[in-house]
Scaffold this active site. Structure first.
Site, PDB file in Angstrom:
ATOM      1  N   ASN A   9       0.840  -1.031   0.003  1.00 49.69           N
ATOM      2  CA  ASN A   9      -0.019   0.201  -0.040  1.00 49.69           C
ATOM      3  C   ASN A   9       0.931   1.239   0.059  1.00 49.69           C
ATOM      4  O   ASN A   9       1.711   1.581   1.076  1.00 49.69           O
ATOM      5  CB  ASN A   9      -0.625  -0.079   1.187  1.00 49.69           C
ATOM      6  CG  ASN A   9      -1.699   1.243   1.456  1.00 49.69           C
ATOM      7  OD1 ASN A   9      -1.647   1.938   0.562  1.00 49.69           O
ATOM      8  ND2 ASN A   9      -2.312   1.581   2.657  1.00 49.69           N
ATOM      9  N   LYS A  11       0.197   4.227  -0.223  1.00 44.35           N
ATOM     10  CA  LYS A  11      -0.392   5.442   0.198  1.00 44.35           C
ATOM     11  C   LYS A  11      -0.418   6.705  -0.571  1.00 44.35           C
ATOM     12  O   LYS A  11      -0.367   6.608  -1.821  1.00 44.35           O
ATOM     13  CB  LYS A  11       0.072   5.697   1.738  1.00 44.35           C
ATOM     14  CG  LYS A  11       0.128   4.419   2.555  1.00 44.35           C
ATOM     15  CD  LYS A  11       0.167   4.711   4.179  1.00 44.35           C
ATOM     16  CE  LYS A  11       0.286   3.463   4.850  1.00 44.35           C
ATOM     17  NZ  LYS A  11       0.025   3.722   6.251  1.00 44.35           N
ATOM     18  N   HIS A  94      -9.330   0.778   4.803  1.00 48.33           N
ATOM     19  CA  HIS A  94      -8.029   1.052   5.519  1.00 48.33           C
ATOM     20  C   HIS A  94      -8.414   1.817   6.657  1.00 48.33           C
ATOM     21  O   HIS A  94      -9.130   2.944   6.765  1.00 48.33           O
ATOM     22  CB  HIS A  94      -7.013   1.526   4.734  1.00 48.33           C
ATOM     23  CG  HIS A  94      -5.813   1.677   4.956  1.00 48.33           C
ATOM     24  ND1 HIS A  94      -5.255   2.583   5.929  1.00 48.33           N
ATOM     25  CD2 HIS A  94      -4.839   1.022   4.821  1.00 48.33           C
ATOM     26  CE1 HIS A  94      -3.961   2.441   6.357  1.00 48.33           C
ATOM     27  NE2 HIS A  94      -3.682   1.314   5.583  1.00 48.33           N
ATOM     28  N   GLU A  96      -6.774   4.539   7.862  1.00 51.02           N
ATOM     29  CA  GLU A  96      -6.723   5.726   7.532  1.00 51.02           C
ATOM     30  C   GLU A  96      -8.191   6.476   6.850  1.00 51.02           C
ATOM     31  O   GLU A  96      -8.402   7.492   6.927  1.00 51.02           O
ATOM     32  CB  GLU A  96      -5.406   6.075   6.738  1.00 51.02           C
ATOM     33  CG  GLU A  96      -4.096   5.699   7.620  1.00 51.02           C
ATOM     34  CD  GLU A  96      -3.041   5.383   6.867  1.00 51.02           C
ATOM     35  OE1 GLU A  96      -2.760   5.359   5.619  1.00 51.02           O
ATOM     36  OE2 GLU A  96      -2.041   4.817   7.386  1.00 51.02           O
ATOM     37  N   GLU A 166      -5.091  -5.281  10.684  1.00 51.89           N
ATOM     38  CA  GLU A 166      -4.085  -4.353  11.098  1.00 51.89           C
ATOM     39  C   GLU A 166      -4.356  -3.334  11.999  1.00 51.89           C
ATOM     40  O   GLU A 166      -5.271  -2.381  12.062  1.00 51.89           O
ATOM     41  CB  GLU A 166      -4.102  -3.098   9.594  1.00 51.89           C
ATOM     42  CG  GLU A 166      -3.767  -3.768   8.385  1.00 51.89           C
ATOM     43  CD  GLU A 166      -3.355  -2.706   7.335  1.00 51.89           C
ATOM     44  OE1 GLU A 166      -2.218  -2.956   6.746  1.00 51.89           O
ATOM     45  OE2 GLU A 166      -4.023  -1.802   7.095  1.00 51.89           O
ATOM     46  N   GLY A 172       2.459   2.122  10.721  1.00 47.85           N
ATOM     47  CA  GLY A 172       3.530   3.254  10.223  1.00 47.85           C
ATOM     48  C   GLY A 172       4.389   3.912  11.928  1.00 47.85           C
ATOM     49  O   GLY A 172       4.781   4.856  11.720  1.00 47.85           O
ATOM     50  N   SER A 213       3.606  -2.466  10.482  1.00 51.66           N
ATOM     51  CA  SER A 213       4.967  -2.342  10.444  1.00 51.66           C
ATOM     52  C   SER A 213       5.615  -3.594  10.124  1.00 51.66           C
ATOM     53  O   SER A 213       6.762  -4.262  10.932  1.00 51.66           O
ATOM     54  CB  SER A 213       5.521  -1.780  11.920  1.00 51.66           C
ATOM     55  OG  SER A 213       5.124  -0.583  12.301  1.00 51.66           O
ATOM     56  N   GLY A 234       2.892  -1.245   4.178  1.00 51.84           N
ATOM     57  CA  GLY A 234       2.952   0.257   3.723  1.00 51.84           C
ATOM     58  C   GLY A 234       4.217   0.737   3.533  1.00 51.84           C
ATOM     59  O   GLY A 234       4.772   0.535   2.610  1.00 51.84           O
ATOM     60  N   GLY A 235       4.977   1.538   4.707  1.00 52.13           N
ATOM     61  CA  GLY A 235       6.184   1.969   4.475  1.00 52.13           C
ATOM     62  C   GLY A 235       7.367   1.112   3.668  1.00 52.13           C
ATOM     63  O   GLY A 235       8.022   1.736   2.866  1.00 52.13           O
TER      64      GLY A 235
END
Ligand code: PEP
Length: 255
Positions: A9, A11, A94, A96, A166, A172, A213, A234-235
């Site tokens: 993802n 983002k 998600h 967010e 999640e 994150g 993470s 993600g990251g």
């Protein structure tokens, strides 16, 4: 036997040019990797160019969100009709989207229905916040999100859904859940509730990812858990070497 599925993802990161460069680097590492589905979810403006860059690739493509209506006066929204034919997957619910943009369980349910109506494969996200986790409310809360999301969904549709568990406090933050804890929550609050809603057979067929993470250093910890079929990353999906390591190490842990 569920086929592992690892998705990135991205983002709100990467211009179109940067997205194409990332996917080219990923192709060099991951094209032809067998035994695992892999997908990337770039921002909307990059979808068409990334799709083009993925021609002939085994890497799939997903969107990060969509609205449920097909068209109309919904400024700023993207419809499932627009995504159909452009990508295979769509992330729905998600945290967010839920927390920054106020998406409710009812919206998530409508989006899930819309994804199926237009042949898109949803990646449905659920997860508790830190307060709920500390108060011991995780199973009840996540189970409730699953019940609400799957309202009116058929068993056949459920089978092609991927669920991403999640925990919000892990997204994150660099502070992941432990593999064991994630495995337990997924077994009870996700797969267990899916078995109640549908059947054991259906629940056993649904792929469930862990997200929060995930890095190359902990991919094996999560992927070696029986209930965890993959990861939503993600990251670490923004760097080709990291995402490729997560896929390759994670897949090896399943073999
Ligand atoms: C996510 O965006 O779904 C996510 C899990 O992010 P990160 O891997 O950066 O925690």
């Amino acid at each position: 036997m569920r086929k592992p599925f690892i998705a990135g993802n991205w983002k709100m990161h990467k211009t179109t040019d940067a997205a194409v460069a990332l996917v080219e680097a990923l192709r060099a590492e991951l094209d032809g990797v067998e035994g695992c589905d892999v997908a990337v979810c770039p921002p909307f403006p990059a979808l068409a160019a990334v799709r083009e860059a993925l021609t002939g690739s085994t890497i799939g493509l997903g969107a990060q969100n969509m609205y449920w209506e097909e068209k109309g006066a919904f400024t700023g929204e993207v419809s499932p009709v627009m995504l159909k034919g452009l990508c295979d997957y769509v992330i729905i619910g998600h945290s967010e989207r839920r927390n920054v943009f106020g998406e409710s369980d009812a919206w998530v349910n409508k989006k899930l229905h819309a994804a199926f109506a237009h042949g898109l494969k949803p990646i449905l996200c659920v997860g508790e916040n830190l307060e709920q986790n500390k108060a011991g409310e995780t199973v009840e809360f996540v189970g409730g999100q699953i019940r609400a999301a799957f309202e009116g969904i058929t068993a056949e549709q459920a089978r092609i859904t991927t669920v991403a568990y999640e925990p919000i406090w892990a997204i994150g933050t660099g502070v992941p859940a432990t593999g064991e804890d994630a495995n337990e929550i997924i077994g009870t609050a996700v797969r267990g509730v899916l078995a109640e809603l549908f059947s054991d057979d259906v629940a056993q067929a649904i792929r469930i990812q862990y997200g929060g993470s995930v890095k190359p250093a902990n991919a094996v910890e999560f992927m070696s858990q029986a209930e965890i079929d993959g990861a939503l990353v993600g990251g670490a999906s923004l760097k080709a070497a990291d995402f490729a390591a997560i896929v390759k190490d994670g897949l090896a842990a399943k073999e």
